[in-house]
Write an enzyme that holds these catalytic residues in place. Structure first.
Site, short mmCIF file in Angstrom:
data_model
loop_
_atom_site.label_atom_id
_atom_site.label_comp_id
_atom_site.label_asym_id
_atom_site.label_seq_id
_atom_site.Cartn_x
_atom_site.Cartn_y
_atom_site.Cartn_z
N ASP A 88 7.32 22.71 -18.35
CA ASP A 88 6.23 22.14 -17.55
C ASP A 88 6.18 22.89 -16.23
O ASP A 88 7.10 23.63 -15.86
CB ASP A 88 6.43 20.63 -17.37
CG ASP A 88 5.11 19.93 -17.04
OD1 ASP A 88 4.09 20.61 -16.81
OD2 ASP A 88 5.09 18.67 -16.99
N ASP A 123 -1.85 22.44 -13.99
CA ASP A 123 -3.02 21.57 -14.11
C ASP A 123 -2.93 20.44 -13.09
O ASP A 123 -1.84 20.14 -12.58
CB ASP A 123 -3.09 20.98 -15.53
CG ASP A 123 -1.85 20.19 -15.91
OD1 ASP A 123 -0.74 20.71 -15.69
OD2 ASP A 123 -1.97 19.04 -16.38
N CYS A 277 20.20 -2.43 -34.48
CA CYS A 277 20.07 -1.04 -34.92
C CYS A 277 21.40 -0.62 -35.51
O CYS A 277 22.44 -1.18 -35.16
CB CYS A 277 19.72 -0.18 -33.70
SG CYS A 277 19.86 1.59 -33.91
N CYS A 279 22.29 2.83 -35.68
CA CYS A 279 22.54 4.23 -35.34
C CYS A 279 24.04 4.36 -35.05
O CYS A 279 24.73 3.35 -34.88
CB CYS A 279 21.68 4.67 -34.16
SG CYS A 279 22.30 4.17 -32.54
N CYS A 282 25.16 2.18 -32.14
CA CYS A 282 25.12 0.73 -32.35
C CYS A 282 26.08 0.30 -33.47
O CYS A 282 26.41 -0.88 -33.57
CB CYS A 282 23.69 0.29 -32.65
SG CYS A 282 22.58 0.70 -31.30
N1 GUN Z 1 3.66 15.27 -17.42
C1 GUN Z 1 3.09 14.05 -17.60
N2 GUN Z 1 1.74 14.14 -17.46
C2 GUN Z 1 1.46 15.43 -17.22
C3 GUN Z 1 0.23 16.13 -17.00
O1 GUN Z 1 -0.87 15.58 -17.00
N3 GUN Z 1 0.33 17.49 -16.79
C4 GUN Z 1 1.54 18.13 -16.77
N4 GUN Z 1 1.56 19.45 -16.57
N5 GUN Z 1 2.71 17.47 -16.96
C5 GUN Z 1 2.65 16.15 -17.18
ZN ZN Z 2 21.14 2.22 -32.07
#
Ligand code: GUN
Ligand code: ZN
Length: 483
Positions: A88, A123, A277, A279, A282
């Site tokens: 990101d 963005d 659960c 897993c 758990c």
């Molecule tokens: N993480 C959660 N929402 C967004 C988003 O709208 N854009 C970006 N780049 N990362 C995010």
């Molecule tokens: Zn679990």
């Protein structure tokens, strides 16, 4: 093609996305890795089910130590993994803190340099319900930055994927425009952004509308990521609406907050006497044991459980796609919260879109409640009924399958004219216990069919249950109710 679709059901699909570091099967959940915090190692994430992870290039960029390692050895070495890595851009920090210390070009070039598999431009995640003018301006900037990312990439020309996040706040026409423009850019990956505040507020009706508007403007072959959706409660619904990727910071954030995820919602560890659960976590521990542990051990165990639940749900969804019963699964899941249920009911407004995606051949039809009325199989059946031509002056219709008749009355589907899917392979609760809506829907179809065939007499031999509902809905004159 980068994204290959192998199996489909509802608007969901099982697919394979090719990245430089390998192929990922979808629907896929990307655990979020915070490169600053030593939590569950990626080799454990992989064992639990992760085929791809996501981290934040902006966090790496801002830290001199992390940046040096990432630039010299690549992001994979930094997080100690050979799995594909999406990075990101810092947009989320932009949304939360209102500002970031980096520009679009710099962070894209950085992601390229550290060998990200899926690059995210900077963005602007517009908040829900902001001024329309602001949402439009944000979107213009976002689109410009996405174009810059694509142009930069075509100069380099390697095989990493460039994503184009879709924004537009809660303005559906802006969401649609955003999706149209992004698909013109020919991006490789389409995150639906800016939905975290909606998910946090359980505003699922808005989320569903946004997803469906975006899906109606994107080509079916586009891989779609629902940015910030990490609760397993929403996975089945989102997949059925056509989302292929999720990312989860939730598994860790919830764990740090002592919260235990289930597909039906969140529980507090404090309040658990039993783990619902099986897993490995758990199975090995009781809630009492986990509660009494050191903070860090407790958080890691909770985090692991949270991930197990998420990946278990992803597998449940994939199997449902293979068995063509994703609608049934979603209709069950959405009953875990009233806002999920009302969110799912929004699909009524998008039946044509759903029908375009939903594959025709199906195994069967299990009625799970009034939501089942809005499945594409019902629309298709109705259309087939309306195309039938009758060459008799009089036909007998019965609600009792064991009686001889020309047609049978079936809840939801109206007329059944053959032992064909779906009406002949549909399972319903007993008539006495089925909702009126299912009978009303069937009567609507029957009445329309009768009106379309005014010179045919329809003799109706139906049970008291049907008669009871018919009292409130007068049939056309050519329907003759037998005593
Ligand atoms: N993480 C959660 N929402 C967004 C988003 O709208 N854009 C970006 N780049 N990362 C995010
Ligand atoms: Zn679990």
């Amino acid at each position: 093609m980068r994204f290959e679709i192998l199996h489909k059901d509802a608007m969901g699909r099982i697919g394979r996305l090719k990245t430089p570091s390998g192929v990922v099967e979808t629907p896929a959940l990307m655990p979020v890795i915070n490169p600053n915090i030593d939590f569950i190692p990626v080799k454990d994430l992989k064992r639990i089910g992760a085929e791809i992870v996501i981290t934040n290039s902006y966090i790496i960029y801002r830290s001199r130590d992390l940046r040096e390692v990432a630039e010299s050895k690549g992001v994979h070495r930094l997080i100690n993994s050979d799995l594909p890595v999406m990075t990101d851009s810092g947009s989320y920090q932009l949304m939360v803190y209102g500002d970031v210390e980096v520009d679009n070009r710099t962070i894209i070039e950085f992601q390229n340099r550290i060998k990200s598999d899926i690059v995210v431009p900077l963005d602007i995640p517009s908040l829900p319900d902001i001024d329309r003018e602001k949402a439009e301006r944000d979107l213009e900037i976002t689109l410009k930055r996405e174009k810059e990312a694509i142009d930069l990439h075509s100069e380099i020309g390697d095989d990493r994927l460039i994503s184009a996040p879709i924004q537009g706040s809660t303005y559906l026409d802006l969401r649609r425009k955003s999706a149209e423009e992004c698909s013109k850019l020919n991006a490789d990956f389409y995150p639906i952004g800016g939905v975290v505040p909606l998910l946090d507020a359980y505003r699922f009706q808005d989320v569903v509308r946004i997803i469906l508007e975006v899906k109606s403007a994107l080509p079916p072959s586009a891989p779609v990521h629902l940015f910030g959706a990490g609760h397993p409660m929403v996975f089945a619904m989102a997949v059925a609406l056509g989302c292929d990727f999720f990312d989860s910071a939730a598994y860790a954030l919830y764990a740090k907050d002592g919260r235990y995820l289930t597909v039906n919602g969140t529980k507090k560890l404090e309040e658990l006497q039993y783990f619902p659960c099986k897993c490995p976590v758990c199975s090995d521990y009781t809630p009492r044991e986990v509660k009494s542990m050191e903070k860090r051990d407790r958080e890691i165990l909770l985090g692991k459980h949270n991930l197990y639940v998420c990946f278990e749900e992803i597998n449940t969804i994939k199997q449902a796609i293979r068995e063509n019963n994703l609608f049934e699964l979603v209709e069950t899941r959405v009953r875990s919260h009233p806002y999920l249920l009302s969110g799912w009911r929004v699909v009524r407004d998008y039946i044509d879109l759903m029908e375009k995606y939903d594959p025709v051949s199906k195994q069967g039809f299990f009625y799970t409640g009034i939501e089942s009325i809005y499945r594409p199989a019902v629309v298709r059946h109705e259309r087939r009924i309306m195309n039938i031509e009758i060459d008799k002056k009089e036909v007998l219709i019965s609600s009792d399958k064991n009686e001889r008749a020309d047609f049978y009355l079936v809840p939801v589907f109206g007329l059944s004219f053959a032992e064909n899917y779906p009406s002949g392979h549909a399972e319903f609760p007993d008539e006495e216990y089925i909702e009126d809506e299912a009978i009303v829907k069937a009567l609507d179809i029957l009445y329309r069919f009768a009106e379309q065939n005014r010179d045919v007499k329809f003799r109706l031999n139906v049970s008291d249950r049907w008669k009871e509902v018919m009292k409130s809905r007068n049939p056309p004159e050519n329907i003759i109710l037998l005593e």
